[in-house]
Design a protein around this motif. Structure first.
Motif, PDB file in Angstrom:
ATOM      1  N   SER A 261       3.384   7.903  -4.274  1.00  0.00           N
ATOM      2  CA  SER A 261       3.038   6.544  -3.854  1.00  0.00           C
ATOM      3  C   SER A 261       2.248   5.886  -4.971  1.00  0.00           C
ATOM      4  N   TYR A 262       2.573   4.600  -5.238  1.00  0.00           N
ATOM      5  CA  TYR A 262       1.984   3.948  -6.401  1.00  0.00           C
ATOM      6  C   TYR A 262       1.876   2.442  -6.153  1.00  0.00           C
ATOM      7  N   ASN A 263       0.659   1.935  -6.091  1.00  0.00           N
ATOM      8  CA  ASN A 263       0.427   0.496  -6.024  1.00  0.00           C
ATOM      9  C   ASN A 263       0.332  -0.017  -7.455  1.00  0.00           C
ATOM     10  N   ILE A 264       1.309  -0.822  -7.878  1.00  0.00           N
ATOM     11  CA  ILE A 264       1.380  -1.234  -9.281  1.00  0.00           C
ATOM     12  C   ILE A 264       0.777  -2.616  -9.553  1.00  0.00           C
ATOM     13  N   ARG A 265       0.268  -3.274  -8.514  1.00  0.00           N
ATOM     14  CA  ARG A 265      -0.377  -4.584  -8.670  1.00  0.00           C
ATOM     15  C   ARG A 265       0.505  -5.544  -9.467  1.00  0.00           C
ATOM     16  N   ARG A 266       1.797  -5.541  -9.130  1.00  0.00           N
ATOM     17  CA  ARG A 266       2.789  -6.415  -9.768  1.00  0.00           C
ATOM     18  C   ARG A 266       2.783  -6.303 -11.298  1.00  0.00           C
TER      19      ARG A 266
ATOM     20  N   VAL B  81      11.264  10.711  -5.187  1.00  0.00           N
ATOM     21  CA  VAL B  81      11.179   9.410  -4.524  1.00  0.00           C
ATOM     22  C   VAL B  81       9.790   8.842  -4.766  1.00  0.00           C
ATOM     23  N   VAL B  82       9.725   7.539  -5.053  1.00  0.00           N
ATOM     24  CA  VAL B  82       8.419   6.889  -5.203  1.00  0.00           C
ATOM     25  C   VAL B  82       8.383   5.632  -4.344  1.00  0.00           C
ATOM     26  N   ALA B  83       7.338   5.510  -3.536  1.00  0.00           N
ATOM     27  CA  ALA B  83       7.090   4.300  -2.757  1.00  0.00           C
ATOM     28  C   ALA B  83       6.131   3.428  -3.554  1.00  0.00           C
ATOM     29  N   ILE B  84       6.557   2.212  -3.845  1.00  0.00           N
ATOM     30  CA  ILE B  84       5.762   1.289  -4.648  1.00  0.00           C
ATOM     31  C   ILE B  84       5.225   0.184  -3.753  1.00  0.00           C
TER      32      ILE B  84
ATOM     33  N   GLY C 295       1.804   5.540   1.191  1.00  0.00           N
ATOM     34  CA  GLY C 295       1.522   4.194   0.722  1.00  0.00           C
ATOM     35  C   GLY C 295       0.044   3.954   0.519  1.00  0.00           C
ATOM     36  N   ASP C 296      -0.260   2.701   0.207  1.00  0.00           N
ATOM     37  CA  ASP C 296      -1.645   2.256   0.071  1.00  0.00           C
ATOM     38  C   ASP C 296      -2.110   1.836   1.467  1.00  0.00           C
ATOM     39  N   LEU C 297      -2.962   2.656   2.067  1.00  0.00           N
ATOM     40  CA  LEU C 297      -3.417   2.387   3.432  1.00  0.00           C
ATOM     41  C   LEU C 297      -4.741   1.626   3.472  1.00  0.00           C
ATOM     42  N   ASN C 298      -5.335   1.376   2.301  1.00  0.00           N
ATOM     43  CA  ASN C 298      -6.606   0.640   2.249  1.00  0.00           C
ATOM     44  C   ASN C 298      -7.665   1.254   3.164  1.00  0.00           C
ATOM     45  N   GLU C 299      -7.635   2.564   3.297  1.00  0.00           N
ATOM     46  CA  GLU C 299      -8.535   3.258   4.222  1.00  0.00           C
ATOM     47  C   GLU C 299      -9.055   4.535   3.575  1.00  0.00           C
TER      48      GLU C 299
ATOM     49  N   ARG D 248      -4.211   4.878 -16.378  1.00  0.00           N
ATOM     50  CA  ARG D 248      -5.472   4.148 -16.275  1.00  0.00           C
ATOM     51  C   ARG D 248      -5.325   2.690 -16.696  1.00  0.00           C
ATOM     52  N   LEU D 249      -4.317   2.398 -17.519  1.00  0.00           N
ATOM     53  CA  LEU D 249      -4.093   1.041 -17.991  1.00  0.00           C
ATOM     54  C   LEU D 249      -3.105   0.261 -17.127  1.00  0.00           C
ATOM     55  N   ALA D 250      -2.111   0.941 -16.561  1.00  0.00           N
ATOM     56  CA  ALA D 250      -0.949   0.268 -15.986  1.00  0.00           C
ATOM     57  C   ALA D 250      -1.232  -0.459 -14.678  1.00  0.00           C
ATOM     58  N   SER D 251      -2.247  -0.029 -13.907  1.00  0.00           N
ATOM     59  CA  SER D 251      -2.564  -0.637 -12.614  1.00  0.00           C
ATOM     60  C   SER D 251      -4.002  -0.300 -12.254  1.00  0.00           C
ATOM     61  N   ASP D 252      -4.528  -0.984 -11.228  1.00  0.00           N
ATOM     62  CA  ASP D 252      -5.863  -0.628 -10.758  1.00  0.00           C
ATOM     63  C   ASP D 252      -5.844   0.559  -9.798  1.00  0.00           C
ATOM     64  N   HIS D 253      -4.646   0.996  -9.374  1.00  0.00           N
ATOM     65  CA  HIS D 253      -4.476   2.214  -8.588  1.00  0.00           C
ATOM     66  C   HIS D 253      -3.828   3.286  -9.455  1.00  0.00           C
ATOM     67  N   LEU D 254      -4.209   4.519  -9.244  1.00  0.00           N
ATOM     68  CA  LEU D 254      -3.509   5.649  -9.832  1.00  0.00           C
ATOM     69  C   LEU D 254      -2.449   6.142  -8.840  1.00  0.00           C
ATOM     70  N   PRO D 255      -1.320   6.635  -9.313  1.00  0.00           N
ATOM     71  CA  PRO D 255      -0.318   7.174  -8.387  1.00  0.00           C
ATOM     72  C   PRO D 255      -0.770   8.494  -7.774  1.00  0.00           C
ATOM     73  N   VAL D 256      -0.397   8.707  -6.521  1.00  0.00           N
ATOM     74  CA  VAL D 256      -0.663   9.984  -5.857  1.00  0.00           C
ATOM     75  C   VAL D 256       0.673  10.669  -5.581  1.00  0.00           C
TER      76      VAL D 256
END
Length: 230
Positions: free
Chosen positions: A6-11, A35-38, A154-158, A214-222
């Motif tokens: 899972s990876y939040n890429i912040r567009r 499989v990757v969920a973005i 996914g990014d559950l914000n929790e 560390r550069l590509a997004s403010d989230h790291l992939p899990v």
């Protein structure tokens, strides 16, 4: 064994304030999941996939979504599947929310001869709505016609496992805690999660940390290594 991510890429907007979604594809190649969920994906990610120089046998394609205006992203959610994954079908669902449209993608997949169901999702910023979104996902997957081993990510914000939406998931599912994934420069909060049904064995999980990540997004992939039932 299958690796999911899972990876939040912040567009594609990196921590250096540069928008370079091709860096996100490079990070995905480093993780090498099946499989990757973005989350927070833009259509440019799908267009870049076709021309990106993936390693041989490791190319990814976006899951086509009939409900999406651009055909590949639903409320910022996107699924990329590797060449060795079979896609049977996909659907999109709108999650309960107010003033911040949220959604999930449900895909029926097969890997190594094992069928499974995968849900890629992005929950809201307000706790009360995360509770409703959690219950919606649980209720929705419970009534699907054919039950299969289930992977939700996914990014559950929790981060609260005692009273938050993670606690509700944990009542019936295995909530994997790969580790702190936000903020990418100084990871402190485990906002990104992988959740499985009981019959799936989790062999390992973690947060992918690299200079590019560390550069590509403010989230790291899990990621997680999962043993699917035969």
């Amino acid at each position: 064994m299958i690796r999911v991510c899972s990876y939040n890429i912040r567009r594609g907007l990196g921590t250096d304030r540069r928008k370079k979604p091709e860096r996100n594809l490079g990070v995905i190649a480093e993780v090498s999941p099946a499989v990757v969920a973005i989350q927070e994906a833009g259509r440019e990610v799908a267009s870049l996939c076709g021309n990106y120089r993936w390693r041989e046998g490791r190319a990814y394609s976006p899951v086509r979504l009939d409900e999406a205006e651009d055909g590949v992203s639903w409320r910022g959610n996107m699924l990329l599947v590797r060449e060795d994954v079979t896609l049977y079908q996909s659907t999109c669902v709108a999650l309960p929310s107010v003033n911040e449209p949220r959604g999930a993608i449900i895909a029926e997949l097969s890997y190594g001869g094992s069928d499974f169901r995968l849900v890629g999702m992005h929950f809201g910023l307000r706790g009360e709505w995360r509770h409703r979104q959690t219950q919606f996902i649980i209720d929705h997957t419970d009534v699907l016609e054919q039950q299969r081993p289930l992977v939700m990510l996914g990014d559950l914000n929790e981060w609260n496992t005692r009273t938050g939406c993670l606690h509700r998931f944990a009542a019936r599912h295995n909530v994997v805690a790969p580790g702190p994934s936000f903020h990418a420069r100084w990871p402190m909060l485990p906002l990104d999660r992988i959740i499985t049904s009981a019959e799936i064995r989790v062999e390992g999980a973690g947060v992918h940390v690299s200079p590019e990540a560390r550069l590509a997004s403010d989230h790291l992939p899990v990621w997680a290594e999962l043993e699917l039932p035969a």
